[in-house]
Design an enzyme around this catalytic site. Structure first.
Site, PDB file in Angstrom:
ATOM      1  N   ASP A 173      -0.987   1.699  -4.306  1.00  0.00           N
ATOM      2  CA  ASP A 173       0.303   0.999  -4.325  1.00  0.00           C
ATOM      3  C   ASP A 173       1.409   1.815  -3.653  1.00  0.00           C
ATOM      4  OD1 ASP A 173      -0.849  -1.111  -5.586  1.00  0.00           O
ATOM      5  OD2 ASP A 173      -0.096  -0.638  -7.592  1.00  0.00           O
TER       6      ASP A 173
ATOM      7  N   ASP B 272       4.262   3.285  -4.089  1.00  0.00           N
ATOM      8  CA  ASP B 272       5.287   3.895  -4.933  1.00  0.00           C
ATOM      9  C   ASP B 272       4.856   5.327  -5.263  1.00  0.00           C
ATOM     10  OD1 ASP B 272       3.236   3.550  -6.787  1.00  0.00           O
ATOM     11  OD2 ASP B 272       4.220   1.910  -7.843  1.00  0.00           O
TER      12      ASP B 272
ATOM     13  N   TYR C 195       5.288  -7.001  -3.545  1.00  0.00           N
ATOM     14  CA  TYR C 195       5.100  -5.960  -4.563  1.00  0.00           C
ATOM     15  C   TYR C 195       6.147  -6.095  -5.659  1.00  0.00           C
ATOM     16  CZ  TYR C 195       3.852  -1.395  -6.448  1.00  0.00           C
ATOM     17  OH  TYR C 195       3.428  -0.371  -7.265  1.00  0.00           O
TER      18      TYR C 195
ATOM     19  N   GLU D  15      -6.071   0.935  -5.281  1.00  0.00           N
ATOM     20  CA  GLU D  15      -6.028   1.244  -6.714  1.00  0.00           C
ATOM     21  C   GLU D  15      -6.863   0.277  -7.533  1.00  0.00           C
ATOM     22  OE1 GLU D  15      -2.360   2.024  -8.945  1.00  0.00           O
ATOM     23  OE2 GLU D  15      -1.416   2.504  -7.029  1.00  0.00           O
TER      24      GLU D  15
END
Length: 749
Positions: free
Chosen positions: A82, A84, A300, A9
């Protein structure tokens, strides 16, 4: 020879990852999302299964081209956004854009920390894109779009153009506005407490608080009651009734999750949630550490789990044993239970390298990075240390029908406090923990049956306080407790309310603005279910169910949209009525046609407008600070009329000849000071913290002060020249005599 392609990202990660992966990998960044719903239209087909129209985000065409060109000549393509929902959606969009390439070459990888072991392990344990995670992200995005694009125009037509409503932010606004109402409705009540200063046989002094009268909690409402009790207490014999000595253990807090990190950073450093996440992102993605190169320093930072990897537990236990000694190391690793409903997808927030303590690398960190890294480091280490141990002493003292109580504690073993202490709401650490409410500094070595000498009784006046306004930290805590939002959204929720000017941050507290309260009023009255805490928490649970594959995301949207669309249709015919309900009458008269002026809402806030609109289109700005009311009182310096103005500390009298005459006076209540020999007036004042009170205009010569507004009405019972305005929650406003306590309720006035 073809290289592998790793797609992340953020470009900030590239340096850190390049250090581990070497020349065999190209590393490119999407720089966030590459696809999203269109800005200019809804982008969701509500008539055809809520199909979504995605568009390439402006400025991302060049990024996409580079990804495609590099992917075509790559051996393998690793999608590593990431770990998530948002990251999974980014990976999904990238994969769809690269669909012309062999699917077998495209795999998903995730890592909770940017360390060599974690990254290499992720590359060896690839997986397919998790469609359930993608669907959960799509469902959230569609829900937010439906609410934003359908409700915002409703606000434009009822309040002012340009306003917006958010599905979750509006519920947070409601929580803040409801707290404002609690504060406004709160009735301050006076109460008194008594402390006794006592001495033992060796003349060692300590204080004890009155806690019981005839076995019940004392309720002392005024000074007369306090004085009577104090007088009676002075006649009593003080005897030690009981002594209780014990040991108290204080356990450390768990390592940080997103919400607790935001709260603690706010208390310690006054960081906003947005700033905390920005700095944490930098620490996670990697900091240049000289010869070490770019290094990811924490795991994270978007997580709701307190779980710790076994390898990290072993490392921190070894660190504690070597640096603090065996007494600071519990027999077993401490394991913390995550709260109900947590995803447990990631570890807690912790340092990635225990061999890089803050003091070793501080020269490479900015001031803010060092603060947050130290906080995370200390909290993690402390979470695996032994509890602090206190010796506590509690003494009950009998004085006739009165019971006095004193409690104290002494720190015997500091345990985890050697490393970390939680901050109070005001941002300061709480020392060694001895400052808890109700504790005294010292209790002498007394025994049961010992008689004590009464040195003095100290009555003290207090007033009940309304609930405190939320800070950004306490709002995040409230949102988490109610199940509103998720770790990735807390910071955005708060910053959005501030950006929209629905809320303002004053003295580190969140105040709902007039605009915010008006928007909240309309939303809550128009959509009572959708913008409720319970419904929003239920929707969060549904999104979690989608993520685990237990429910279909389209079914969740359908269940929401049916009642929502029906309610919107019903409200469309009521928009004029709703808009008129926001109009406030004033005593001003239109200077052009003589019609009454009213307060309306526009895109720039409230303004004065002629009630004869559209026949008369006269408008005037509304500025409370500049509004003046003429009085009959004359300026004692120049003779011109005095006017009432609004200032920082409330209303005051000012000469109408300003700026030639700058004479000002406090606004009198019309009641003369009751103190003998004083010729002053009782005037309204406001403390630095904004709390209104009433005092003598001759201050500091006269120190008369009252919390309640005095009115110029004699008490019919005792003849007191004035009475206080008070409010009863049961019977409403009433007048109370300060002398004999006689009450006159509104219905009898």
């Amino acid at each position: 020879m073809a290289k592998n392609l790793l797609i992340v990202e953020s470009p900030a990660k590239s340096k850190t990852l390049k250090k581990f992966l070497g020349k065999d990998f190209d590393i490119l960044a999407t720089i966030g999302h590459i696809k999203d719903l269109p800005k200019s239209k809804l982008g969701v087909d509500t008539d055809n299964g809520f199909s979504i129209q995605y568009e390439t985000i402006k400025g991302k065409t060049k990024v996409l081209k580079e990804l495609k060109d590099t992917a075509k000549k790559s051996k393998m393509i690793y999608l590593a956004p990431d770990p998530d929902r948002e990251g999974e959606a980014i990976a999904w969009h990238v994969a769809r854009e690269l669909k012309a390439i062999d699917d077998e070459k495209i795999v998903r990888v995730t890592f909770n920390e940017i360390t060599k072991n974690a990254v290499l392990s992720a590359l060896e344990n690839t997986r397919h894109i998790d469609v359930n995670l993608v669907n959960a992200q799509q469902a959230r995005r569609v829900l937010d779009r439906l609410v934003g694009y359908k409700v915002s125009p409703f606000l434009w037509k009822t309040i002012a153009y340009g306003l917006s409503a958010g599905r979750v932010q509006s519920v947070a606004l409601r929580i803040i506005c409801e707290r404002e109402k609690e504060i406004a409705d709160f009735v301050i009540e006076e109460y008194w407490e008594l402390e006794a200063e006592l001495a033992d046989k060796q003349n060692a002094h300590f204080r004890a608080k009155l806690t019981k009268i005839d076995g019940d909690k004392p309720k002392i409402e005024n000074q007369d009651g306090a004085d009577k009790i104090a007088s009676d207490v002075r006649k009593q014999t003080f005897v030690v009734e009981s002594i209780k000595k014990s040991e108290r253990k204080r356990k450390p807090s768990p390592p940080f999750i997103t919400s607790t990190l935001q709260q603690e950073a706010a208390r310690y450093f006054y960081f906003t949630p947005k700033k905390t996440m920005m700095v944490a992102q930098q620490l996670y993605e990697g900091i240049e550490l000289g010869d070490e190169g770019a290094t990811g320093l924490i795991t994270y930072m978007r997580t709701d789990s307190t779980r710790i990897a076994e390898s990290a537990l072993a490392s921190v236990r070894e660190f504690i044993d070597q640096n603090f000694g065996g007494e600071y190391l519990p027999p077993k690793a401490v394991r913390y239970a995550s709260k109900k409903g947590s995803q447990d997808a990631h570890e807690a927030i912790r340092p990635t390298y225990l061999e890089l303590p803050p003091e070793k690398i501080k020269k490479h960190l900015t001031k803010d990075q060092l603060k947050l890294y130290t906080l995370i480091w200390n909290r993690f280490v402390a979470s695996q240390m032994s509890p602090a141990v206190y010796d506590t002493t509690a003494v009950d003292i009998n004085a006739g029908k009165y019971t006095f109580h004193a409690a104290a504690q002494a720190l015997r073993f500091d345990g985890f406090l050697r490393v970390y202490q939680e901050a109070k709401e005001n941002g300061n650490g709480n020392g060694n923990g001895n400052g808890e409410n109700g504790l005294v500094d010292f209790i002498p070595d007394v025994k049961e049956g010992d008689k004590l000498k009464l040195v003095e009784i100290y009555p003290s006046q207090h007033f009940t306080k309304p609930p405190a306004r939320y800070t950004q930290a306490s709002l995040v805590k409230m949102l988490e407790a109610e199940g509103i939002g998720r770790p990735s959204t807390y910071a955005t929720i708060v910053s959005t309310l501030l950006d929209r000017k629905y809320v303002e941050n004053k003295e580190r507290r969140l105040y709902a603005t007039d605009l915010g309260q008006t928007v909240n009023k309309i939303l809550v009255e128009s959509f009572p279910q959708i913008f409720s805490v319970q419904f929003t928490a239920h929707m969060e649970d549904d999104l979690d169910q989608i993520e685990t594959g237990k429910v279909d995301w389209v079914d969740v949207i359908k269940e929401f949209y049916g009642p929502f669309d029906k309610r919107l249709g019903k409200l469309s015919s009521m928009q004029k009525e709703i808009k008129e309900s926001l109009t406030e009458a004033t005593q001003d008269v239109c200077e052009n046609c003589g019609s009454p002026m009213v307060i309306k809402w526009g895109r720039n806030g409230r303004f004065l407008a002629c009630s004869a609109y559209p026949e008369c289109k006269t408008t005037k700005p509304l500025n409370g600070a500049d509004e003046v009311v003429t009085t009959d009182e004359k300026c004692d310096k120049c003779g011109l009329p005095m006017v009432i103005k609004n200032g920082r500390f409330g209303k005051f009298l000012a000469c109408s000849g300003y700026p030639n005459c700058k004479n000002t006076k406090a606004l009198s209540t019309g009641v003369k000071c009751p103190k003998d020999g004083c010729s002053g007036d009782i005037v309204e004042k406001r403390s630095k913290k904004g709390k209104s009170f009433f005092g003598c205009s001759n201050y500091p010569k006269c120190d008369f002060v009252a919390w309640y507004k005095p009115v110029n009405k004699a008490c019919p019972q005792c003849g007191s020249p004035y009475m206080f305005e008070k409010v009863s929650q049961k019977r409403g406003p009433y007048l109370a005599c300060p002398a004999c306590k006689h009450k006159i309720y509104q219905e009898n006035q």
